[in-house]
Structures are given as C-alpha cells and as structure tokens.
Design an enzyme around this catalytic site. Structure first.
Site, PDB file in Angstrom:
ATOM      1  N   GLU A 161      -2.603   0.518  13.323  1.00  0.00           N
ATOM      2  CA  GLU A 161      -3.728   0.884  12.467  1.00  0.00           C
ATOM      3  C   GLU A 161      -5.066   0.680  13.172  1.00  0.00           C
ATOM      4  O   GLU A 161      -5.993   1.464  13.014  1.00  0.00           O
ATOM      5  CB  GLU A 161      -3.705   0.024  11.198  1.00  0.00           C
ATOM      6  CG  GLU A 161      -4.863   0.281  10.244  1.00  0.00           C
ATOM      7  CD  GLU A 161      -4.696  -0.436   8.926  1.00  0.00           C
ATOM      8  OE1 GLU A 161      -3.938  -1.429   8.883  1.00  0.00           O
ATOM      9  OE2 GLU A 161      -5.305   0.007   7.929  1.00  0.00           O
TER      10      GLU A 161
ATOM     11  N   GLU B  97       0.852  -1.179   0.000  1.00  0.00           N
ATOM     12  CA  GLU B  97       0.000   0.000   0.000  1.00  0.00           C
ATOM     13  C   GLU B  97       0.898   1.242   0.000  1.00  0.00           C
ATOM     14  O   GLU B  97       1.230   1.747  -1.042  1.00  0.00           O
ATOM     15  CB  GLU B  97      -0.957  -0.026   1.203  1.00  0.00           C
ATOM     16  CG  GLU B  97      -2.174   0.836   0.970  1.00  0.00           C
ATOM     17  CD  GLU B  97      -3.454   0.315   1.600  1.00  0.00           C
ATOM     18  OE1 GLU B  97      -3.489  -0.812   2.093  1.00  0.00           O
ATOM     19  OE2 GLU B  97      -4.438   1.076   1.602  1.00  0.00           O
TER      20      GLU B  97
HETATM   21  C1  BGC Z   1      -5.569   2.467   4.407  1.00  0.00           C
HETATM   22  C2  BGC Z   1      -6.148   3.515   5.298  1.00  0.00           C
HETATM   23  C3  BGC Z   1      -7.086   4.277   4.450  1.00  0.00           C
HETATM   24  C4  BGC Z   1      -8.188   3.324   4.136  1.00  0.00           C
HETATM   25  C5  BGC Z   1      -9.366   3.898   3.457  1.00  0.00           C
HETATM   26  C6  BGC Z   1      -6.660   1.541   4.018  1.00  0.00           C
HETATM   27  O1  BGC Z   1      -6.243   0.505   3.229  1.00  0.00           O
HETATM   28  O2  BGC Z   1      -4.479   1.834   4.969  1.00  0.00           O
HETATM   29  O3  BGC Z   1      -5.475   4.037   6.284  1.00  0.00           O
HETATM   30  O4  BGC Z   1      -7.473   5.509   4.908  1.00  0.00           O
HETATM   31  O5  BGC Z   1      -7.722   2.217   3.446  1.00  0.00           O
HETATM   32  O6  BGC Z   1     -10.404   3.598   4.175  1.00  0.00           O
END
Ligand code: BGC
Length: 889
Positions: free
Chosen positions: A750, A478
């Site tokens: 997270e 990501e």
């Molecule tokens: C990310 C987040 C992001 C989200 C969107 C995820 O995959 O890591 O932090 O804001 O997707 O909802």
C-alpha cells in the site's frame, strides 16, 4: 481425375483447417449462465496461418435443442467482437448452444466452430415462484432443506438461487456449481445477484433433497473500519434469508418447479460463526450428517418464515464467480522467537487454508493469518486492525478437511495453535487461492528477474483484490470497493485479465450508488456514514473505467450502460466549477500516500495541491464524456463536453501555468497530470516535461502518490525521458517499485515504505501488503517496455512500439486481444543486432515501430526494407496479421 479431385479435397480441407474459429464468448464470458439481455452479444477469435488475413463475413447459428432460433445468414463485414443477437426472442431459463463460421479475405470458409453454450436467466421478476424464506439471525450458520420427488425422466433442470448473506446450495449431498461467496457483493438494495445453474445431472429419479447452507457474508457482516453503530449498510435486512427455485422440464415436455417456501425447515450445522473480517468457526461434531440428502430425519428442525422481500432488486449474475483457482503448498514450518508455530506459504495470497486432519474429539485448532513476520521474525497482525481473520476448527475424532467457506483471508503465513508440533505435517496443509474467475489475458517478461517479480506481484495483488469487487486490500477491516484504487489500476488489470464483465457489473453499482447531485461514492458498494463521495480521482472511476473497457474490448455497450452515470459525474463537477470552469473546492484524498519523508526543499515539492489534480481530472473526464458522446452518436453532447474540456484546460493554464512554462506547484504529480491529460498548449509541453525530468533527477526517485504514480513513466517515456523512466523502474531503494521486491514482497504494498529496510513495520493505522494501486506501473510495462497498445478500440488496430532502455536486454509481452493473441518480443543480440518478433492477430492491422537510427538497415523476415516512414527514432511499418521478425543491424 479422381486423384486430382482427392488432392484438391485434401488441399481444401487443409486450408479450411488453417482457419480455426475458437474462444466463443457471450457478453464477453465463456459459457455464461443467467443471461437476461434480449440481445446478448457474440464474440470469437479466428486463427489463421496466412499473413494479412481478416474476416470478410461470418455466420452465426443459435440453437434451442434441435430448433434453430437464429440463423444469421452470411453477415458481411469484419466484425467478430460483440455481434448482437438478432434471432427469435430468447426464452427464460433455457440452455442455448451456438456456433459460428467465418470467411476470410482469401475467400476461405472456415469449418463451424465447436458449439458453445449460454443459459438464460429469468427475464421477468414475475417468473419467481419461490418465496423468500428466513431463519432468525444467530451466530451459527443456518441450514435449510426440502425434499422433493421426481417420477419422470428429466430433460433439463435449472436452479436459480440467491440469499441475504452468502449461500452454498446442494442437491442430494453435492455442492451445486464450484463457486464461493455467492451471491457476491453488490449494492444489495439495487442489485442482488442470483445465480443460474444447470443441475440436470444432479437430479435423481425418485427422492431428492435440496439444501442451502447460509452465512452472514458481506450482507450481514459489519463492513467498515469504524464503530458499527455509526455507519449503516445501505439495505434493510436483519435476518439471513434465501430464495431459490428449480425449474424441471421432463422429457415428455411437462414441467415442475421446486421452490423455497414456508414448508422448508431449518436448523444449524457445523459453522458456529462466520463473518467477513473475523473469520469462521467450525465444529465437526455439530455437522448433521446427511442433512442435504433424501431421507434425513428433520423432525427436530424448525419451520422457516416466509417473508416479503420482493424480487425487484434481483439481477442475474453477469460476471465471473469467485472460485478456487489453485492450491499453494507450504514452503516451511517456522518456530518463531516468540515460540509460535507458523507455516509459510511463500506467497501472499487470498483465500483460505485447507487442513486435512483427524484430531482428538474437542481438540480446537486456531489458525490466524498474517502477511509478514515482524523484524524479529514473529507473527505480525497489527496491520489487520480490528479484523480477527481467524479460523477455528473443532475436531470430532474423524478425518476432516477443514477450510473456511464463507469468508476469505489475505495471508502468506498462518499461525497454528491447538496442534502439537509433531501433529503438524506440512503435507496436510495447503492454501486455496480464491478470486473472481477472470480469464488470463496478458503476460510480461524481461531480462531482469526483479522486474519479473514485480510483474508477478502485480498479478497476485490483482488476484487478491478481485474477490467479486475491485477492492483496496483483502486482509484488514476494510476490503472495500474503493473507487480511486479501481480507477488507477484498471488499465493494468485489463492487460492482465479479461475484465469486461467484472468491471461492468461493479460499474452498475457505482451508478446505482451515485448521490443525487452526481457525486460518485468513495466505495462501491457504499456504506453509509463510513466515507463520502465526489472526490477527485476516486469519483473519476465513473468515466475512466468505462472508457478503459471500451478501448480494450471495443464494445460500446459499457458506454451506453454507464452514459448517464458518467454524465452525472461530469455535470456535478461542472456545477461546482461554475462559470469559470475552475474546480478548486472541496476536501479530497488527492495524491494519496505520496512519498513525504524527503521533505520539500530547493523549490522542489512533493505534495500536489488538490486543485491542480482536480482540474486535470475534470478536463479528462469532460474529454472522455465528449468522446463517449461521439462514439454513441450524440453530437450535441459531444460538442458540449468538448467545449467544457477546452474551457477547463484554459482555466488550468490561467490559474496554474506561469509564463516560463512552469506550474505553480513544482511537484512530479502536477507535471504528470498536466502532461498526461494534455492540459498545456503545445509550446510549453517540452518545458513542462523538462521540469518533471529535473524534479525526478533532483530527488533521484519518484515522490508520487495514487494519482501521479500510474502515469509517471508513461509521461517520461513519451516526452523524451525514457532513460529516467527506466531509472525509476530500476531504483530499488525506498521509494520505488523494486524496493518491496528486495524486501521479499510477493504482492504490491500500500505504501512505498510499508516496511522499513530493517524489517520494522510502521504501525501507522493503515498498512497493507496487498494493495494493487502502485501496481499500476504494469500498464507501462506492457504498453511501453514491450510496446503493445490499442490504436483503435478493441485492438482492431494495434500499435507495437517498444521502448527499450538501459538495463534490459530483452522484453516480451503477449496479450489476448478480442481478436486473438498479439505479441511483441524484442532482444538485443550479443553482436548488437536489435530483433523484434511480433504477432498481429487475424482480423487486425498493426503499426509497427521498430527502434532504429535514421538510415539504418531494417529487415522484415530477412528482407531488407527501404520503403518505410521514419519518425522520432523509429522505422514505421504498417502490416496486417501474422508473425513477423524485424531486425536492425
Ligand atoms: C484505502 C485506500 C483508499 C483510501 C482512501 C484507504 O483506507 O485502503 O486504498 O483509496 O482509504 O483514501
């Protein structure tokens, strides 16, 4: 008489010395290279020993060599932040020096500051004489080289370099500059940064070799977490390409230019493979020794292709580059139950390992990266998803220093394969921490070590997710510029580091990526078909971040630059909301990752309906738009957006506010957003705050996600529930900020439950241990616990108002504001005295609010004060600059 004069002279010089002008910045950066702004701005900090001191005038001089290109004369006024250049037209590719002196309100004139410098980039695309050159795309990283000779004494040589992919440039065998991952990550079709380097000292009289080592980087790696055949990068380009030129000015005044063109040659070297997610493979035997030094035999190399990519998207680097900030030493070598050899660095960090090792020829060392060990103590990489995050080093029998150059990893642990246990010597390993080189701005410390660990974790997550863009996470497949994450963390980030240039650069891409209807993309730079645009809280990065920067740094430029982007987003919502000014349509991430396990019962709920979040953000963004228009002198817009804001609030109350002051959704985030964005009429605010408090008491913990968490403690503290804010701060079971601390976290997680108490790690497809969003509590630590906030943009007026709470006996914060260091440190002495020591920077004023019972004796620097205002539990003082100690008996 002579003696008197000498004494006066000494006095005068002492006095002058006490006024010290330093920290010179151009466009908010120290010694930037690549300025193409015709009116760059100058800022400085003055330090003075006096109290109540401020600047009444300044004088700036800018030099091109010995020529003065700007002598500002005495500029009356107190402005020392972002003073625009007003001298002779600046020239491309020139090294300028500047200095400044100030006069204070006591009539003292400072000495000139030391000189600082800035280098201009290329003002016009037509100044690019170089051609884009390209090598066919293979897995291996290409090397490109060219020799040139210099027969005269060089006065100045500047190199301008960029690439499709990443590059490392070298001259005569030495790396140019100290940055990594250049030219950075941007929306390449709109802004491709080039870097400007002063290479004067690297050029030799005689033969020289200019080398470029290239890799795929962000440009040509698959960025995104779904099948790469589905999504597309938003730029065209299939090969690795480079563009570079060196402008040489000789001492006799003549000039020369060395450019990339069809005469360059390419081959490959030690890097066999390198991508952002999967890592790097390096074979020491494949290194072509001396390839970037003069005299190397490149007769076997191929000719590069010249290509017409044009120059229109080129933009100078205008923020800090990624560098190695520090090295972290291993703590321990672990042999896991699964028999893996794992090194623990004791800190989850971002960068690469560095290994000094002489292996046997062909010995292949594989180094994998992980943030945690699993519940059995084994190496855990499930949460990296498809990212291989693997370094492979192939030895050739000579001493090597192995490290990844064109990628980065998020890790605390590395697993070493291909080395025997007795070959692993911890002294041969270190971790290089790489991130955008933003100057530190703030620090926070208090009497609870767990909270100090939390603060440290926030700062480490900021490091890890400030690798050229504000990213969600640095380890899995990501590492993208998620706008929502950036928005919620921006205020905290700005307390921790000098973020003006970093965010300004990214905001330009945010504007560039905006959809024609004004929707702001979920990630910036955007990746087509991967995600969408226009989502509440995420898209509001367009308004919230520029406003945050303006308030923190007092520079209107970011508002000017972002104005149309901000407006487009707010107009986009206005269009969706229609006549009723009610924005309640569309799919949204909402209060992302709120705590759900506790369920919803007894009339209390956790999941906040998106329309409520939407309406609050709509009103807030309209409000920011109105204020921005006012700051920029656009009264028509100011009035229009203020009207929209009012209507949006009215619609909110019509739709979601019950007669008894409750909201239609009894969730923490609903009340938090309604209160923080001032959605409610005065007469129901207290009732709403009471309901939030009731909700917090009911659950005994927070239940908020991305949208509510940043503001929960602020709202509680401001509305008379500071004790609950402290309770949330000190909660240490899941969900809370300290729970991860009890689980040995060294960064922000997270999810509230990224790891369970028994150390199992849920495999839920999305679980990072380095995600700064929940670290947004940092803003409250600075602003409320220690109590430093800006009353006027740029901290020209500061409010120092600590909110002590049960569980702490002291707290202290320092913040380098645009005017210098502001500090607030409070402590409760054994005898119960409350002591507050503060520093108010030169050229600013502060409203100091000392927590005290009504009628209490408050002393300032030992002197009892009787004449002060009393409001809401605070004795309020107004003061100018200086250090002061307040005490309450
Ligand atoms: C990310 C987040 C992001 C989200 C969107 C995820 O995959 O890591 O932090 O804001 O997707 O909802």
């Amino acid at each position: 008489m002579k003696r008197i004069l000498a004494a006066i002279a000494i006095l005068v010089s002492c006095r002058a010395f006490a006024l010290d002008v330093n920290s010179l910045k151009v466009n908010h950066m120290t010694s930037p290279a690549g300025i193409t702004d015709p009116e760059p701005t100058f800022s400085w900090i003055t330090e003075s020993d006096s109290h109540n001191a401020g600047q009444i005038a300044c004088r700036i001089q800018v030099f091109d060599g010995r020529k003065k290109v700007w002598n500002s004369g005495r500029i009356a006024g107190s402005n020392s932040v972002a003073v625009p250049y007003a001298g002779k037209q600046l020239k491309s590719g020139t090294v300028y020096e500047w200095r400044v002196r100030v006069w204070d309100n006591e009539g003292t004139k400072s000495a000139w500051s030391s000189r600082a410098r800035f280098i201009t980039g290329l003002f016009n695309a037509s100044e690019w004489q170089a051609s884009w050159i390209e090598a066919p795309l293979t897995d291996a990283s290409p090397l490109m080289r060219k020799e040139f000779s210099v027969s005269k004494k060089v006065k100045r040589a500047l190199a301008f370099v960029t690439a499709h992919g990443l590059y490392e440039a070298s001259l005569n065998g030495s790396k140019i500059g100290d940055a990594y991952l250049a030219p950075g990550y941007t929306s390449y079709d709109r802004h491709l940064q080039y870097q400007t380097y002063d290479v004067t000292d690297m050029i030799e009289e005689g033969e020289n070799a200019f080398g470029l080592e290239l890799a795929r980087g962000w440009y040509l790696s698959n960025m995104g977490f779904v099948d790469p055949s589905v999504y597309k990068p938003n730029f065209e380009g299939t090969n690795i390409a480079a563009l570079a030129q060196i402008l040489i000015t000789y001492q006799d005044g003549s000039k020369d230019v060395v450019v990339t063109d069809g005469s360059w040659k390419y081959s490959t070297g030690g890097i066999l493979e390198s991508t952002i997610y999967n890592g790097e493979t390096f074979d020491a035997a494949k290194v072509q020794q001396g390839w970037n030094t003069p005299g190397f035999d490149d007769s076997q190399w191929q000719n590069v292709q010249e290509v017409e990519y044009g120059y229109d998207n080129l933009a100078p680097q205008d923020c800090e580059q990624v560098v190695t900030e520090q090295y972290v030493s291993p703590k321990e070598l672990i042999e896991t139950p699964a028999g893996e050899l794992v090194i623990d660095f004791g800190q989850n960090l971002v960068g690469t390992e560095v290994l000094s090792f002489t292996g046997k020829p062909g010995q292949t060392i594989k180094i994998s990266h992980a943030e945690y060990l699993d519940e059995n103590g084994n190496f855990y990489t499930v949460n990296l998803r498809s990212a291989k995050a693997l370094s492979t080093y192939i030895c050739d029998g000579t001493p090597q220093e192995f490290s990844a150059k064109f990628t980065f990893y998020g890790f605390r642990y590395i697993k070493v394969e291909g080395m025997e246990r007795d070959e692993i010597n911890l002294d041969d390993f270190k971790a290089a921490v790489r991130f955008s080189n933003l100057e530190p701005a703030g620090s926070f410390r208090c009497s609870d070590e767990r909270v100090n660990r939390l603060q440290s974790n926030i700062q480490w997550s900021q490091r890890g997710n400030f690798v050229d863009i504000p990213s969600d996470c640095p380890q899995r497949d990501e590492r993208l510029g998620w706008t929502g994450d950036a928005e919620v963390f921006a205020r905290t980030a700005t307390f921790n580091r000098q973020t003006y240039a970093f965010y300004s650069k990214w905001l330009k891409d945010l504007a560039a990526e905006q959809f024609p209807g004004g929707e702001v993309t979920d990630i910036v730079p955007f990746v087509k078909n991967l995600v969408g645009a226009g989502h509440v809280g995420w898209a509001d990065a367009a308004t919230i971040i520029p406003w945050t920067l303006y308030m923190a740094y007092g520079d209107t430029k970011v508002l000017e630059t972002q104005y149309s982007s901000m407006k487009k987003w707010v107009d986009c919502v206005i269009a969706q909301a229609g006549e009723s000014c009610l924005w309640n349509t569309g799919w949204h991430y909402g209060d992302w990752l709120s705590y759900v396990e506790a369920g919803e019962k007894d009339g209390f709920q956790i999941a906040t309906p998106n329309p409520i979040s939407q309406q609050c953000h709509f009103a807030n963004s309209a409000d920011i738009m109105a204020r921005t228009a006012e700051v920029l002198g656009n009264s028509a817009d100011a009035e229009y957006y203020a009207g929209i804001c009012t209507k949006a609030k009215e619609a909110f109350c019509r739709e979601y506010l019950n007669e008894d002051g409750s909201l239609t959704a009894n969730t923490q985030t609903a009340y938090i957003l309604a209160l923080v964005y001032d959605m409610l009429p005065e007469n129901v605010r207290a009732a709403a705050a009471a309901r939030l408090a009731e909700n917090v008491e009911y659950y005994g913990h927070l239940t908020t996600g991305f949208l509510g968490t940043p503001h929960i403690n602020r709202v509680l503290t401001e509305n008379g529930y500071n004790h609950l804010a402290y309770r949330l701060l000190f909660n240490d079971t899941c969900p809370s900020w300290l729970y991860p601390v009890t689980m040995d976290a060294t960064t922000i997680w997270e999810r509230w439950n990224s790891m369970l108490p028994d150390h199992t790690i849920p495999d839920n497809g999305m679980n990072s241990f380095n995600h700064y969003s929940y670290g947004a509590i940092g803003d409250w630590l600075y602003r409320y616990v220690a109590g430093i906030s800006e009353l006027e943009p740029g901290f020209k007026t500061i409010r120092i108002k600590p909110y002590p709470g049960e569980g702490l006996t002291f707290a202290e914060a320092e913040e380098t504001t645009p005017y210098g260091k502001a500090a607030s440190a409070w402590r409760i002495e054994d005898d119960g005295r409350f002591v507050l020591e503060i520093t108010v920077p030169f050229n600013t004023r502060a409203e100091v609010c000392v927590p005290a019972a009504e009628g209490a004796v408050v002393t300032k620097d030992g002197e009892a004060m009787t004449d002060y205002e009393y409001a809401g539990g605070y004795a309020v003082f107004n003061t100018g600059s200086g250090r002061y100690v307040f005490e309450v008996k």
